[in-house]
Design an enzyme around this catalytic site. Structure first.
Site, PDB file in Angstrom:
ATOM      1  N   GLU A  37      44.552  51.165  26.896  1.00  0.00           N
ATOM      2  CA  GLU A  37      45.724  50.349  27.204  1.00  0.00           C
ATOM      3  C   GLU A  37      45.966  49.579  25.752  1.00  0.00           C
ATOM      4  O   GLU A  37      45.008  48.989  25.283  1.00  0.00           O
ATOM      5  CB  GLU A  37      45.530  49.354  28.261  1.00  0.00           C
ATOM      6  CG  GLU A  37      46.737  48.719  28.400  1.00  0.00           C
ATOM      7  CD  GLU A  37      46.519  47.550  29.349  1.00  0.00           C
ATOM      8  OE1 GLU A  37      45.750  47.611  30.278  1.00  0.00           O
ATOM      9  OE2 GLU A  37      47.325  46.913  29.570  1.00  0.00           O
ATOM     10  N   ARG A 263      29.598  53.000  31.809  1.00  0.00           N
ATOM     11  CA  ARG A 263      30.128  52.459  30.862  1.00  0.00           C
ATOM     12  C   ARG A 263      29.059  51.869  29.925  1.00  0.00           C
ATOM     13  O   ARG A 263      27.842  51.857  30.231  1.00  0.00           O
ATOM     14  CB  ARG A 263      31.142  51.113  30.891  1.00  0.00           C
ATOM     15  CG  ARG A 263      30.644  50.210  31.629  1.00  0.00           C
ATOM     16  CD  ARG A 263      31.602  49.325  32.082  1.00  0.00           C
ATOM     17  NE  ARG A 263      32.499  48.548  31.221  1.00  0.00           N
ATOM     18  CZ  ARG A 263      33.648  48.509  30.956  1.00  0.00           C
ATOM     19  NH1 ARG A 263      34.326  49.349  31.790  1.00  0.00           N
ATOM     20  NH2 ARG A 263      34.259  47.809  29.993  1.00  0.00           N
ATOM     21  N   LYS A 273      37.888  43.134  25.970  1.00  0.00           N
ATOM     22  CA  LYS A 273      38.982  42.811  25.341  1.00  0.00           C
ATOM     23  C   LYS A 273      39.291  41.338  25.593  1.00  0.00           C
ATOM     24  O   LYS A 273      39.960  40.441  24.785  1.00  0.00           O
ATOM     25  CB  LYS A 273      40.225  43.573  25.550  1.00  0.00           C
ATOM     26  CG  LYS A 273      39.910  45.104  24.622  1.00  0.00           C
ATOM     27  CD  LYS A 273      41.351  45.821  24.805  1.00  0.00           C
ATOM     28  CE  LYS A 273      41.280  46.467  26.246  1.00  0.00           C
ATOM     29  NZ  LYS A 273      42.045  47.822  26.281  1.00  0.00           N
TER      30      LYS A 273
HETATM   31  P1  ATP Z   1      37.648  46.310  28.398  1.00  0.00           P
HETATM   32  O1  ATP Z   1      37.510  46.206  29.629  1.00  0.00           O
HETATM   33  O2  ATP Z   1      36.351  46.430  27.591  1.00  0.00           O
HETATM   34  O3  ATP Z   1      38.526  45.319  27.882  1.00  0.00           O
HETATM   35  P2  ATP Z   1      39.140  48.486  29.025  1.00  0.00           P
HETATM   36  O4  ATP Z   1      38.521  49.171  30.008  1.00  0.00           O
HETATM   37  O5  ATP Z   1      40.314  47.574  29.810  1.00  0.00           O
HETATM   38  O6  ATP Z   1      38.335  47.747  28.174  1.00  0.00           O
HETATM   39  P3  ATP Z   1      41.050  50.420  28.164  1.00  0.00           P
HETATM   40  O7  ATP Z   1      41.822  50.547  27.142  1.00  0.00           O
HETATM   41  O8  ATP Z   1      41.306  50.693  29.407  1.00  0.00           O
HETATM   42  O9  ATP Z   1      40.065  49.344  27.752  1.00  0.00           O
HETATM   43  O10 ATP Z   1      39.941  51.721  28.182  1.00  0.00           O
HETATM   44  C1  ATP Z   1      40.174  52.955  27.697  1.00  0.00           C
HETATM   45  C2  ATP Z   1      39.153  53.922  28.203  1.00  0.00           C
HETATM   46  O11 ATP Z   1      38.121  53.533  27.426  1.00  0.00           O
HETATM   47  C3  ATP Z   1      38.960  53.939  29.763  1.00  0.00           C
HETATM   48  O12 ATP Z   1      38.918  55.309  29.904  1.00  0.00           O
HETATM   49  C4  ATP Z   1      37.752  53.036  29.831  1.00  0.00           C
HETATM   50  O13 ATP Z   1      37.124  53.754  31.039  1.00  0.00           O
HETATM   51  C5  ATP Z   1      36.979  53.555  28.498  1.00  0.00           C
HETATM   52  N1  ATP Z   1      36.065  52.340  28.376  1.00  0.00           N
HETATM   53  C6  ATP Z   1      36.383  50.934  28.316  1.00  0.00           C
HETATM   54  N2  ATP Z   1      35.149  50.277  28.100  1.00  0.00           N
HETATM   55  C7  ATP Z   1      34.026  51.173  27.846  1.00  0.00           C
HETATM   56  C8  ATP Z   1      32.651  51.099  27.872  1.00  0.00           C
HETATM   57  N3  ATP Z   1      32.231  49.867  27.731  1.00  0.00           N
HETATM   58  N4  ATP Z   1      32.039  52.315  27.863  1.00  0.00           N
HETATM   59  C9  ATP Z   1      32.575  53.277  28.061  1.00  0.00           C
HETATM   60  N5  ATP Z   1      33.953  53.746  28.183  1.00  0.00           N
HETATM   61  C10 ATP Z   1      34.534  52.186  28.093  1.00  0.00           C
HETATM   62 MG    MG Z   2      41.537  48.729  31.291  1.00  0.00          MG
END
Ligand code: ATP
Ligand code: MG
Length: 761
Positions: A37, A263, A273
């Site tokens: 995102e 994750r 984020k």
């Molecule tokens: P965060 O919660 O850390 O802010 P997010 O999951 O909201 O991150 P997205 O932009 O939605 O961020 O994530 C893009 C992709 O990265 C998604 O498929 C998510 O599952 C993966 N992702 C995010 N954080 C991790 C992590 N700590 N380890 C592995 N994959 C991750």
């Molecule tokens: Mg997300």
């Protein structure tokens, strides 16, 4: 320099894709996607997802899409879009023209919504957000149907169209799927598909007054792009049922499937984020690319290499259960990588002036020193100048030294790295009594590591020549938080107040050269990286990427590593460090190792440097599998031998092989294997006896594990209370503590199960 192991370790996703491909699913296609995102910068957790998605696609002859999941108009921006692409490429992956935006599918997604309404599978609901929550029920209580659930298809179509045309106020209506308000899976209790939002979207402007929710947009975006394997993190496990339901009801042929993996979480690291936004917005860091941030932008600026991030992703593997990886694992991977790419140089962070009183003003000594230690096998030298005045590290001098002080003090002698022995004769202080200068004499007979009259000099200090040194700012970074597992709520209170120390120091000229390498190992200090932002502004600033391994002092102070003899006047120019060619005989050994044993190039380069080491590796490989022996020899054995001052010929290769075999069999964890090796070098014998006498074998006895778990819970009543009050994430904390109590010997999965049982009971 680290490259992924030549045969990547198996994991369930790799096996699953392989099986799908073998049975001809999706016509043999493999299409994955990384779906960020665009509401923030990428972090090290995303790196794992990027490596996994792009890696699997490459491995199985497929493609990976970069898809921006931009369905939330209020938080997204072009700045983030560009930054994400930049760092995907920096990590080493190129989506080519496979760059997509969920917002490009808004019209198609809307058509699917109309289809669901026509089939009686979706309805417009006028309950408020709060009422929707309330009607949804709880874990112990089924939900109640919305009073709007039985609107006619015609009315629903009319209202949905009205929502789209902006006829209704924000928050007044939503579109919901009509599934089952009694489903034990909350996600299936008439989930929300569309909401009204009048905000400006950074790509579609004001065209849309309604925006699809994640669950609706994501599965359809996957379907529209022909994704085959939709890989996401475990928190979406409950969404899978809805993912499948929506694709089925939207009548998607050969639909993609969602698979979840754990994750990446790291100790001592804040990772989300939302929390980064607070750090940036509230000024706790200088920006998204502050080198203390675990964002890819911050890590890059700190000097972390894409190779080390890819290696981390490979090493932590892909699991189905969440866990927290120790950040030390990453730091070690990083050091291994930088070790083979960062030339050595000297820099003084907190300068203290030394005047060599017996040196004539203007007289200088030129010393040629290598850019890499011999075991790295890379060429290159630099020339050091030793004049009458130099700087040493202020912390390397003590007026009243403690017991066992190996550095400089009044009357004591130390060796200058690559140089001669000096003695401190006089301490000069300013009006406030601060030491501002040391007056010393140099013993010129001791150049080249010579120690006349058997004189023992305890310490070797790094230094820079005052007349030629270049002023540089050294930024010494430490961990951003001061707790191993920062908690979600009060992580700002857990920030480390000493996470940055800025020093005005000096570097030797080769380090300051404008066109020189960006990565350096400052001897005795750590790995540093020339700050790219400040460099662009013409300033010399170095960020500490990571410190040296423990035990570095002993290594650096070994006389064997001291200087080659000085040469008169200036000698050869510095050779470019980019040349990575190995000496011919080393290259021959390296090529043979890779060809015969299918081990990684990175490990082979280290092992090939010494014939003895290669012999040791061969012997060990008769006892355990070579791809497992190679990293152990290259990363662990080499260091341990150096530490113990032992040549490889004096160690039994089959004993080393046995340690690796015990690791492969699951008897020893990585830390235990290291310990067995240390004891083997210290007192000889054989690994099996050492394991038995020291009790180092992995323990999976349920009673022992239950004991450690009980002790871990008992020792942390505060955390236990917070867990009981609903902070479910603390389960992992107890797993970590119990593992620690077992000195790492307990089987992690068994501990996890025992913690769950204990917390449930
Ligand atoms: P965060 O919660 O850390 O802010 P997010 O999951 O909201 O991150 P997205 O932009 O939605 O961020 O994530 C893009 C992709 O990265 C998604 O498929 C998510 O599952 C993966 N992702 C995010 N954080 C991790 C992590 N700590 N380890 C592995 N994959 C991750
Ligand atoms: Mg997300």
């Amino acid at each position: 320099m680290s490259t992924p192991e030549s045969s990547p370790p198996p994991h369930f996703l790799r096996a699953l894709v392989a099986a799908d491909k073998a049975r001809g699913a999706y016509g043999g296609r493999v299409v994955t996607r990384f779906p960020p995102e665009p509401n923030g910068y990428l972090h090290i957790g995303h790196a794992k997802s990027i490596c996994l998605n792009f890696g699997l696609a490459a491995e199985f002859g497929g493609v990976c899409h970069l898809r921006y999941d931009d369905t939330n108009p209020t938080t997204e921006s072009v700045e983030y879009v560009e930054n994400i692409l930049h760092y995907v490429k920096w990590l080493g992956f190129d989506p080519g023209d496979k760059i997509f935006f969920a917002s490009d599918y808004f019209a198609q997604i809307y058509d699917y919504a109309v289809l669901l309404v026509k089939k009686g599978r979706a309805y417009v609901c006028d309950l408020s957000d709060e009422q929707i929550r309330e009607y949804r029920g709880s874990t112990t209580e089924v939900g109640r149907p919305s009073p709007w659930r039985d609107r006619s298809v015609e009315e629903n179509l009319r209202l949905l169209e009205g929502m789209k045309n902006g006829e209704f106020a924000e928050g007044s209506r939503v579109l919901r799927a009509k599934i089952d308000m009694a489903d034990p899976n909350f996600k299936m209790r008439d989930p929300l598909l569309y909401r009204i939002r009048f905000a400006h979207h950074y790509r579609t402007g004001h065209t849309w007054k309604i925006y699809p929710f994640y669950d609706f947009a994501h599965c359809l975006s996957d379907a529209i792009e022909g994704i085959t394997h939709s890989i996401c993190t475990l928190e979406f496990e409950n969404n899978r049922e809805l993912y499948d339901w929506l694709l089925r009801e939207c009548e998607i042929v050969d639909p993609p499937h969602q698979h979840e993996f754990a994750r990446l979480n790291l100790t001592w690291t804040v990772m989300s984020k939302r929390r980064f936004l607070r750090l940036v917005n509230e000024g706790h860091v200088s920006g998204w690319d502050d080198p203390r941030m675990p964002t890819l932008a911050g890590l890059r600026r700190r000097g972390v290499t894409p190779e080390s991030l890819r290696m981390l992703a490979e090493r932590v593997g892909v699991a189905k259960a969440n866990s927290v990886v120790e950040v030390e694992l990453f730091e070690n991977i990083l050091r291994d990588d930088l070790n083979t790419r960062a030339p050595r140089g000297m820099a003084v962070a907190r300068p203290l002036k030394v005047v060599l009183t017996d040196q004539a003003p203007g007289a200088t000594e030129s010393i040629v020193a290598p850019l890499f230690p011999p075991e790295i096998g890379l060429p290159g030298v630099r020339t050091l100048t030793l004049g009458r005045e130099l700087y040493i590290e202020a912390t390397d001098f003590s007026e009243e030294p403690p017991e066992g002080w190996r550095r400089l003090s009044p009357g004591a002698e130390v060796r200058l790295r690559y140089g001669c022995v000096i003695r401190c004769d006089e301490v000069v202080k300013d009006a406030e009594g601060r030491v501002v200068e040391l007056r010393c004499t140099a013993d010129r007979k001791t150049f080249g590591g010579v120690a006349p009259e058997g004189r023992k000099v305890k310490g070797i200090l790094h230094w820079v020549n005052a007349a030629t040194a270049m002023p540089a700012e050294l930024r010494l970074y430490d961990r951003l938080v001061r707790v191993e597992r920062p908690t979600a709520d009060d992580f700002l209170e857990e920030l480390n107040p000493h996470s940055l120390e800025v020093c005005q120091g000096f570097v030797e000229p080769v380090i300051g050269a404008a066109d020189g390498p960006a990565h350096w190992q400052f001897e005795r200090q750590g790995y540093f990286f020339r700050d790219p932002v400040e460099a662009a502004a013409g300033r010399l600033v170095f960020n500490r990427t990571v410190g040296l391994r423990e035990g570095w002092t002993a290594e650096a102070e070994k006389p064997a590593l001291a200087a080659p003899a000085p040469v008169e006047r200036v000698a050869k120019p510095v050779e470019p460090h980019a040349a990575r060619a190995l000496p011919p005989e080393v290259e021959a050994r390296r090529a043979e190792l890779v060809a015969r044993h299918a081990i990684s190039d990175a490990a082979a380069r280290v092992i090939a440097v010494e014939a003895g080491l290669a012999g040791l590796f061969e012997e060990a490989s008769a006892v355990a599998t070579p791809p497992a022996v190679a990293p152990f020899v290259a990363n662990v054995v080499v260091g341990a031998l150096r530490q113990a001052g032992r040549p490889p010929e004096t160690v039994s290769g089959s004993a080393i092989g046995r340690i690796v075999a015990l690791t492969e069999a699951g008897t020893l964890g990585a830390a235990q294997a290291r310990r067995v090796l240390e004891l083997l070098l210290e007192r000889g014998g054989n690994p099996d006896d050492i394991v038995a006498s020291e009790g180092l074998a992995r323990v999976d006895d349920p009673a022992a594990i239950a004991g450690w778990v009980a002790a871990a819970l008992a020792a942390h009543p505060g955390e236990l209370a917070r867990y009981k009050a609903g902070q479910a994430s603390l389960a992992g904390f107890f797993v970590g503590k119990a593992l620690k109590l077992s000195a790492g010997r307990a089987d992690a999965a068994a501990v996890q199960a025992a913690v769950n049982a204990a917390l449930a009971g």
